[in-house]
Design a protein around this motif. Structure first.
Motif, PDB file in Angstrom:
ATOM      1  N   LYS A   7      46.087 -21.797  96.510  1.00 36.17           N
ATOM      2  CA  LYS A   7      46.280 -22.636  97.687  1.00 36.17           C
ATOM      3  C   LYS A   7      46.037 -21.823  98.965  1.00 36.17           C
ATOM      4  CE  LYS A   7      49.480 -26.338  98.776  1.00 36.17           C
ATOM      5  NZ  LYS A   7      50.797 -26.894  98.509  1.00 36.17           N
ATOM      6  N   ASP A   8      46.538 -20.599  98.995  1.00 32.21           N
ATOM      7  CA  ASP A   8      46.373 -19.742 100.169  1.00 32.21           C
ATOM      8  C   ASP A   8      44.912 -19.351 100.393  1.00 32.21           C
ATOM      9  OD1 ASP A   8      49.075 -19.823 100.769  1.00 32.21           O
ATOM     10  OD2 ASP A   8      49.517 -17.935  99.748  1.00 32.21           O
ATOM     11  N   SER A   9      44.197 -19.017  99.309  1.00 30.29           N
ATOM     12  CA  SER A   9      42.791 -18.645  99.473  1.00 30.29           C
ATOM     13  C   SER A   9      41.969 -19.829  99.953  1.00 30.29           C
ATOM     14  CB  SER A   9      42.211 -18.067  98.180  1.00 30.29           C
ATOM     15  OG  SER A   9      42.053 -19.055  97.180  1.00 30.29           O
ATOM     16  N   GLN A  45      43.122 -22.346 101.771  1.00 30.14           N
ATOM     17  CA  GLN A  45      43.479 -22.594 103.171  1.00 30.14           C
ATOM     18  C   GLN A  45      42.719 -21.659 104.096  1.00 30.14           C
ATOM     19  OE1 GLN A  45      45.379 -25.306 104.063  1.00 30.14           O
ATOM     20  NE2 GLN A  45      44.531 -24.798 106.039  1.00 30.14           N
TER      21      GLN A  45
END
Length: 142
Positions: free
Chosen positions: A107-109, A111
């Motif tokens: 999810k972070d990558s 975003q």
């Protein structure tokens, strides 16, 4: 393994895949759904894609319009699948970045990749670029 589904209204999904093939040759990991070009229901194809994502796979579904009917169908099917991510409002650069990103998708990558894609969308001032380029061989983006 990274798997990508591009689902759009009309033939935009096939256009994205065609451009990716031309630019990178990386189209093998991409499936497309061109919704509403005929009378077929594409719901089963979304479900089959989601079901094909195993624990060692990362699946990303791109849709064209946030809140549109294609986005809504994906939003009903994709939840509960931890390795399946849904990005709406996509563009070609974003899809290519995700396709060739190293490592597992998180999810972070995603975003961070979305933020990068947003930053590349720029209004090009045609009056300014025209006057700046007259009589020079300078690079357009310098």
């Amino acid at each position: 393994m990274k798997k990508i589904l591009i689902a759009t209204h009309g033939y935009l999904a096939d256009g994205f895949k065609s451009s990716i093939s031309l630019l990178t040759g990386g189209e093998d990991a991409i499936e497309t759904i061109c919704a509403y070009v005929d009378e077929s229901d594409y719901t089963e194809r979304i479900q089959a894609f989601v079901d094909s994502i195993g624990p060692d796979d990362d699946g990303v579904i791109f849709t064209d319009i946030y809140g549109g009917s294609v986005c809504q169908k994906v939003a009903l099917i994709a939840p509960g699948h931890p390795n399946v991510f849904h990005i709406s409002g996509c563009n070609l650069g974003l899809i290519i970045e995700v396709l060739f990103a190293p490592g597992r998708i998180t999810k972070d990558s995603l975003q961070a990749t979305i933020e990068t894609a947003r930053a590349t969308m720029q209004l090009v001032d045609t009056e300014e670029t025209e006057s700046a380029s007259e009589g020079t061989d300078d690079d357009f983006f310098d």
